[in-house]
Structure formats: structure tokens, C-alpha cells
Write a protein that holds these residues in place. Sequence first.
Motif, PDB file in Angstrom:
ATOM      1  N   GLU A  32       0.759  -1.060   0.008  1.00  0.00           N
ATOM      2  CA  GLU A  32      -0.065  -0.372   0.148  1.00  0.00           C
ATOM      3  C   GLU A  32       0.825   0.618   0.282  1.00  0.00           C
ATOM      4  N   THR A  33       1.061   2.020  -1.302  1.00  0.00           N
ATOM      5  CA  THR A  33       2.470   3.310  -1.148  1.00  0.00           C
ATOM      6  C   THR A  33       1.692   3.462  -2.432  1.00  0.00           C
ATOM      7  N   ASP A  34       2.064   4.478  -3.169  1.00  0.00           N
ATOM      8  CA  ASP A  34       1.983   5.693  -3.984  1.00  0.00           C
ATOM      9  C   ASP A  34       2.920   5.941  -4.616  1.00  0.00           C
ATOM     10  N   GLU A  40       8.214  12.311  -2.778  1.00  0.00           N
ATOM     11  CA  GLU A  40       8.300  13.175  -1.805  1.00  0.00           C
ATOM     12  C   GLU A  40       8.376  12.629  -0.478  1.00  0.00           C
ATOM     13  N   ARG A  41       8.534  11.453   0.322  1.00  0.00           N
ATOM     14  CA  ARG A  41       9.314  11.580   1.542  1.00  0.00           C
ATOM     15  C   ARG A  41      10.862  10.704   1.166  1.00  0.00           C
ATOM     16  N   THR A  42      11.218  10.670   0.393  1.00  0.00           N
ATOM     17  CA  THR A  42      12.274   9.723  -0.095  1.00  0.00           C
ATOM     18  C   THR A  42      13.119  10.668  -1.707  1.00  0.00           C
ATOM     19  N   GLY A 115      27.461  -1.687   5.753  1.00  0.00           N
ATOM     20  CA  GLY A 115      26.806  -1.419   5.174  1.00  0.00           C
ATOM     21  C   GLY A 115      27.226  -0.237   4.029  1.00  0.00           C
ATOM     22  N   CYS A 116      26.548   0.549   3.988  1.00  0.00           N
ATOM     23  CA  CYS A 116      26.563   1.605   3.076  1.00  0.00           C
ATOM     24  C   CYS A 116      27.470   2.896   3.281  1.00  0.00           C
ATOM     25  N   SER A 117      28.062   2.964   4.044  1.00  0.00           N
ATOM     26  CA  SER A 117      30.041   3.305   4.533  1.00  0.00           C
ATOM     27  C   SER A 117      30.920   2.889   3.845  1.00  0.00           C
ATOM     28  N   GLY A 229      12.847   2.988  10.335  1.00  0.00           N
ATOM     29  CA  GLY A 229      13.790   4.204   9.156  1.00  0.00           C
ATOM     30  C   GLY A 229      13.731   5.510   9.742  1.00  0.00           C
ATOM     31  N   ARG A 230      12.755   5.777  11.341  1.00  0.00           N
ATOM     32  CA  ARG A 230      13.088   7.093  12.269  1.00  0.00           C
ATOM     33  C   ARG A 230      14.537   7.275  12.835  1.00  0.00           C
ATOM     34  N   LYS A 231      14.313   5.579  13.269  1.00  0.00           N
ATOM     35  CA  LYS A 231      15.928   6.065  13.747  1.00  0.00           C
ATOM     36  C   LYS A 231      16.716   6.258  13.094  1.00  0.00           C
ATOM     37  N   MET A 263      27.462  12.569  -1.619  1.00  0.00           N
ATOM     38  CA  MET A 263      26.683  12.150  -0.279  1.00  0.00           C
ATOM     39  C   MET A 263      26.375  10.713  -0.364  1.00  0.00           C
ATOM     40  N   HIS A 264      26.064   9.703   0.636  1.00  0.00           N
ATOM     41  CA  HIS A 264      25.239   8.680  -0.401  1.00  0.00           C
ATOM     42  C   HIS A 264      23.963   9.097  -0.426  1.00  0.00           C
ATOM     43  N   GLN A 265      23.289   8.068  -1.505  1.00  0.00           N
ATOM     44  CA  GLN A 265      21.448   8.265  -2.194  1.00  0.00           C
ATOM     45  C   GLN A 265      20.652   7.056  -1.121  1.00  0.00           C
ATOM     46  N   ALA A 266      20.480   7.717  -0.101  1.00  0.00           N
ATOM     47  CA  ALA A 266      19.784   7.459   1.125  1.00  0.00           C
ATOM     48  C   ALA A 266      17.744   7.722   1.264  1.00  0.00           C
ATOM     49  N   ASN A 267      18.472   8.721   1.029  1.00  0.00           N
ATOM     50  CA  ASN A 267      16.938  10.149   1.465  1.00  0.00           C
ATOM     51  C   ASN A 267      17.307  11.120   0.872  1.00  0.00           C
ATOM     52  N   ILE A 268      16.703  11.773  -0.007  1.00  0.00           N
ATOM     53  CA  ILE A 268      17.027  12.999  -0.125  1.00  0.00           C
ATOM     54  C   ILE A 268      16.642  14.224   0.069  1.00  0.00           C
ATOM     55  N   ARG A 269      15.679  13.677   1.837  1.00  0.00           N
ATOM     56  CA  ARG A 269      15.535  14.829   3.418  1.00  0.00           C
ATOM     57  C   ARG A 269      16.932  14.441   3.949  1.00  0.00           C
ATOM     58  N   ILE A 270      17.639  13.427   3.620  1.00  0.00           N
ATOM     59  CA  ILE A 270      18.458  13.621   4.333  1.00  0.00           C
ATOM     60  C   ILE A 270      19.655  14.124   4.698  1.00  0.00           C
ATOM     61  N   GLY A 293      17.025   4.628  -6.304  1.00  0.00           N
ATOM     62  CA  GLY A 293      17.218   4.873  -4.788  1.00  0.00           C
ATOM     63  C   GLY A 293      18.017   4.226  -4.201  1.00  0.00           C
ATOM     64  N   ASN A 294      18.342   3.133  -2.810  1.00  0.00           N
ATOM     65  CA  ASN A 294      19.395   2.869  -2.596  1.00  0.00           C
ATOM     66  C   ASN A 294      20.051   2.199  -2.723  1.00  0.00           C
ATOM     67  N   THR A 295      21.001   2.191  -3.191  1.00  0.00           N
ATOM     68  CA  THR A 295      21.897   0.993  -3.319  1.00  0.00           C
ATOM     69  C   THR A 295      23.452   1.011  -2.582  1.00  0.00           C
TER      70      THR A 295
HETATM   71  O1  UT7 Z   1      21.437   3.922   3.448  1.00  0.00           O
HETATM   72  C1  UT7 Z   1      20.862   3.111   5.124  1.00  0.00           C
HETATM   73  C2  UT7 Z   1      19.750   2.702   5.395  1.00  0.00           C
HETATM   74  N1  UT7 Z   1      18.370   3.212   5.291  1.00  0.00           N
HETATM   75  C3  UT7 Z   1      17.449   4.724   5.433  1.00  0.00           C
HETATM   76  O2  UT7 Z   1      18.647   6.030   5.197  1.00  0.00           O
HETATM   77  C4  UT7 Z   1      16.237   5.152   5.726  1.00  0.00           C
HETATM   78  C5  UT7 Z   1      16.215   6.211   6.648  1.00  0.00           C
HETATM   79  N2  UT7 Z   1      15.233   6.530   7.397  1.00  0.00           N
HETATM   80  C6  UT7 Z   1      13.812   7.532   5.395  1.00  0.00           C
HETATM   81  O3  UT7 Z   1      14.477   7.184   4.872  1.00  0.00           O
HETATM   82  C7  UT7 Z   1      12.558   7.787   6.231  1.00  0.00           C
HETATM   83  O4  UT7 Z   1      12.516   7.167   8.232  1.00  0.00           O
HETATM   84  C8  UT7 Z   1      11.618   6.804   5.448  1.00  0.00           C
HETATM   85  C9  UT7 Z   1      11.915   6.088   4.703  1.00  0.00           C
HETATM   86  C10 UT7 Z   1      12.035   5.297   5.915  1.00  0.00           C
HETATM   87  C11 UT7 Z   1       9.807   6.368   5.908  1.00  0.00           C
HETATM   88  O5  UT7 Z   1      10.104   8.171   5.936  1.00  0.00           O
HETATM   89  P1  UT7 Z   1       9.536   9.153   7.400  1.00  0.00           P
HETATM   90  O6  UT7 Z   1       9.055  10.377   6.458  1.00  0.00           O
HETATM   91  O7  UT7 Z   1      10.728   8.995   8.681  1.00  0.00           O
HETATM   92  O8  UT7 Z   1       8.437   8.206   7.331  1.00  0.00           O
HETATM   93  P2  UT7 Z   1       7.217   7.686   8.970  1.00  0.00           P
HETATM   94  O9  UT7 Z   1       8.183   5.825   9.478  1.00  0.00           O
HETATM   95  O10 UT7 Z   1       7.408   8.602   9.856  1.00  0.00           O
HETATM   96  O11 UT7 Z   1       6.063   7.166   8.722  1.00  0.00           O
HETATM   97  C12 UT7 Z   1       4.652   8.419   8.222  1.00  0.00           C
HETATM   98  C13 UT7 Z   1       3.940   7.924   7.625  1.00  0.00           C
HETATM   99  C14 UT7 Z   1       2.962   6.701   8.505  1.00  0.00           C
HETATM  100  O12 UT7 Z   1       1.894   6.796   8.184  1.00  0.00           O
HETATM  101  P3  UT7 Z   1       1.430   7.103   9.355  1.00  0.00           P
HETATM  102  O13 UT7 Z   1       1.783   6.195  10.731  1.00  0.00           O
HETATM  103  O14 UT7 Z   1       1.505   8.367   9.801  1.00  0.00           O
HETATM  104  O15 UT7 Z   1      -0.116   6.924   9.751  1.00  0.00           O
HETATM  105  C15 UT7 Z   1       3.625   5.387   7.401  1.00  0.00           C
HETATM  106  O16 UT7 Z   1       2.851   4.315   7.922  1.00  0.00           O
HETATM  107  O17 UT7 Z   1       4.070   7.101   6.158  1.00  0.00           O
HETATM  108  C16 UT7 Z   1       3.493   5.830   6.538  1.00  0.00           C
HETATM  109  N3  UT7 Z   1       4.397   5.113   5.539  1.00  0.00           N
HETATM  110  C17 UT7 Z   1       3.906   5.273   4.323  1.00  0.00           C
HETATM  111  N4  UT7 Z   1       3.100   5.518   2.949  1.00  0.00           N
HETATM  112  C18 UT7 Z   1       3.253   5.160   2.152  1.00  0.00           C
HETATM  113  C19 UT7 Z   1       5.677   4.216   5.545  1.00  0.00           C
HETATM  114  N5  UT7 Z   1       5.874   3.907   4.402  1.00  0.00           N
HETATM  115  C20 UT7 Z   1       4.705   3.900   3.754  1.00  0.00           C
HETATM  116  C21 UT7 Z   1       5.136   4.230   2.121  1.00  0.00           C
HETATM  117  N6  UT7 Z   1       3.965   4.286   1.604  1.00  0.00           N
HETATM  118  N7  UT7 Z   1       6.017   3.025   1.416  1.00  0.00           N
END
Ligand code: UT7
Length: 337
Positions: A32-34, A40-42, A115-117, A229-231, A263-270, A293-295
Motif C-alpha cells: 500500500e503505497t504510491d 515526496e518522502r524519499t 553497510g552503506c559506509s 527508518g525513523r531511528k 553523499m550516500h543516496q539514501a533519502n533526498i531529505r537526509i 534508490g539506495n544501493t
Molecule cells: O542506507 C541507510 C538505510 N536507511 C535509511 O536511510 C532510512 C532512513 N529513513 C528514511 O528514509 C525514512 O524514515 C523513511 C523513508 C523510511 C520513512 O519516512 P518517514 O518520513 O520517516 O515516515 P514515517 O516512518 O514517519 O511514517 C509516516 C507515515 C506512517 O503512517 P502513519 O503512522 O503516520 O499513519 C507510515 O506508515 O507514512 C507511512 N508510510 C508509508 N506510506 C505510504 C511508511 N512507508 C510508506 C510508504 N507508502 N511506502
Amino acid sequence: MNSSTRRARIISTGSYIPERVLSNDDLSRMVETDDEWIRERTGIGERRINTSMKNHEMAVIAAKRALEASGLSPLDIDLVIASTVTNDNYTPALACHVQAGVGAKNAFAFDINAGCSGFVYALDTASAFISASRPGTRQVNNVLIVCSEVLSRITDYTDRTSCVLFGDGAGAAVVCADSEHGLLSSYIKTDGTGADSITAPALTSVIANDDGTIENNPDKITEGLKMNGRKVFTFAVKAIPEALSEALKAADVTADELKYVIMHQANIRIINSAVERLGIDPEKAPVNIERYGNTSSASVPILLDELNRAGKLQRGDKLAIEGFGSGLTYGAAIIEW
Ligand code: UT7
């Protein structure tokens, strides 16, 4: 060259990107995603998935491309360092396959799992071998680094919070001893207290019971990657500025002097957060996360290879590279190209 002037210089790069595209729309049919949420988030639009090759086959292609561009013979390579979290086997190391695959008959070879480092750690390790070379120890002048990841094999495609992030790919670099240019500084660190933030459990084919009996594990499929993810996000937005600031300080270079921060390509917001905290012009932080994405450890050398092949790196340019990821590991390095 005495050891104090033996710098580790990247003389060439290579990469391999699998052909098969996995788009955000493809993923929205699996969980369930779109597309809008993922972008927007990544910042990710699509990623590549390796469908048919072993990890070491991808690694060998990237490594051969870097070697070809170096002008060196495979026989000139003294050391092969491979970085991966997705090796085909527990043993042998990915680096051993690469050593054989490229014909680096005179090299010794080993893997690192940071890991990614991984690329930052591998460059630091290459530099340590190069500068430590002295009579009586193994002489290391030329190092082949390859970072190759098939994250699709450990990704849990029922978990929308992680499966949208990862893609497959390989990046490589040839690093040589140089008396003038090369690695100016590096800062690598680990915070093992965060080790449970990203995990992919080992696959055990047998279970040893308390009564001493051993049986085949009926459930030998690994659970796949789990991530808080948040941590990791919170860790990254602090760790990246720390690593880059410390590496800049150690190199006596200012952020303004940098041509690029790769930079490591993990998330555009990071990436955006780090750029803002460090006061770096966003134009200096190239991104390709939209396409791949993140490789993991491959992300930095793939991006470096794209810039290099586009002719954007000139001898003497100052660059920063940065990585963070499972471990939790992090680090940065300042390079004079
Ligand atoms: O190389 C290192 C590897 N890892 C990383 O770099 C990960 C670092 N973390 C992140 O990039 C972000 O934390 C994520 C992309 C994983 C998540 O983004 P976020 O803005 O931190 O989202 P969140 O975990 O705070 O979740 C917000 C909402 C939640 O819904 P509720 O609880 O607010 O209703 C999630 O269930 O977004 C929901 N959600 C999604 N919705 C649609 C989480 N994943 C998805 C998704 N599609 N794929």
C-alpha cells in the motif's frame, strides 16, 4: 616516495547498473503505497533490480570497467577490497571472485561489510595499506575497490516502510599510491549500540538443539531486511554533518573549497538536511537517487563514476564523500582528485 607522501589517489572508476527497472507504480501494486508518497518522502522515482546475475558477476563488470579506464594491467593490482552486505555466499568473499574474474593474479583479496559506509571504509583501508607499505611487509601500490549490492535479494517486499528504498548496482574504483594528490583525510566511526536499527538475519541451514541433535532448518528462508527508518533518519542527520565537519577540519579544507560533496543516496531529505546544516550550496551535492534508490555501499562509487565519466572531475578538484548505514557505521573523506 616515503610513507608520509604516499597518498591513495582514485585514478579511475566504473559501475554496473542492472537493466530491469522497478518503478514506484510497480511497488504500489505490491504494497500500500504510491508514487507521490515515495517521491515526496524519499526522492526516489525508480530503482534497478538484478534479475539474473550473481552479485559477483555484477561486481566483476564494474571492476573491469574501472580497470579498463585506469590503463593498468590486472597484474598490477596488489589488493582487491570488496564491500557488500549481500554477498552470494558466507564464504568465499566477494573480493575473491572479483580477483579471479578480472585476472588480478598478483593481488590478495578480502571483503568488508560496513553497510552503506562501505566505500568510505574501503578507501580508508586502501589508504592505510598504501601508506603502511615498507620493506618486510606486503607492498601495496594499486588497489581495486568494488562495492556491489543485490539488495533486492534481502528486501522484504511486504514491508512498505523499507521496500520502496532499495535498489541493486555496483561501483568500483582503482586507487594508486601517489606523491601529490589523493586522500587528504578521512573520519570513520561506528555506533554499534544502534546495530538493531537495520538488520538482515543470517540464513542458517541447520539448527543445533540444546540436546546436542542437529536438524535441517525447515524455515531456511531469511526473514529479510528490517529497518527502523525513523531511528536511522535521526542518526543520519546528525552523523553526516559530524563526519564531514571532522574530515574537513582534518584536511584543513573549508566547505567552500569543495567542488562536490558526494553523499550516500539514501533519502533526498537526509541529503538536503546535511547540505543545509553544513551551509553547502545544494548544487554541489549531486544526486541520482531518483533513478537508482539506495544501493547501499554502491551508491557513492556509482555517483562518482557518473560524474567522472561526464568529465566533471578535474585533477586537483577537492571533493568530499560520505556514507552512513547499518552497523551503525558512518564516515566521510576529503579527496584531492
Ligand atoms: O542506507 C541507510 C538505510 N536507511 C535509511 O536511510 C532510512 C532512513 N529513513 C528514511 O528514509 C525514512 O524514515 C523513511 C523513508 C523510511 C520513512 O519516512 P518517514 O518520513 O520517516 O515516515 P514515517 O516512518 O514517519 O511514517 C509516516 C507515515 C506512517 O503512517 P502513519 O503512522 O503516520 O499513519 C507510515 O506508515 O507514512 C507511512 N508510510 C508509508 N506510506 C505510504 C511508511 N512507508 C510508506 C510508504 N507508502 N511506502
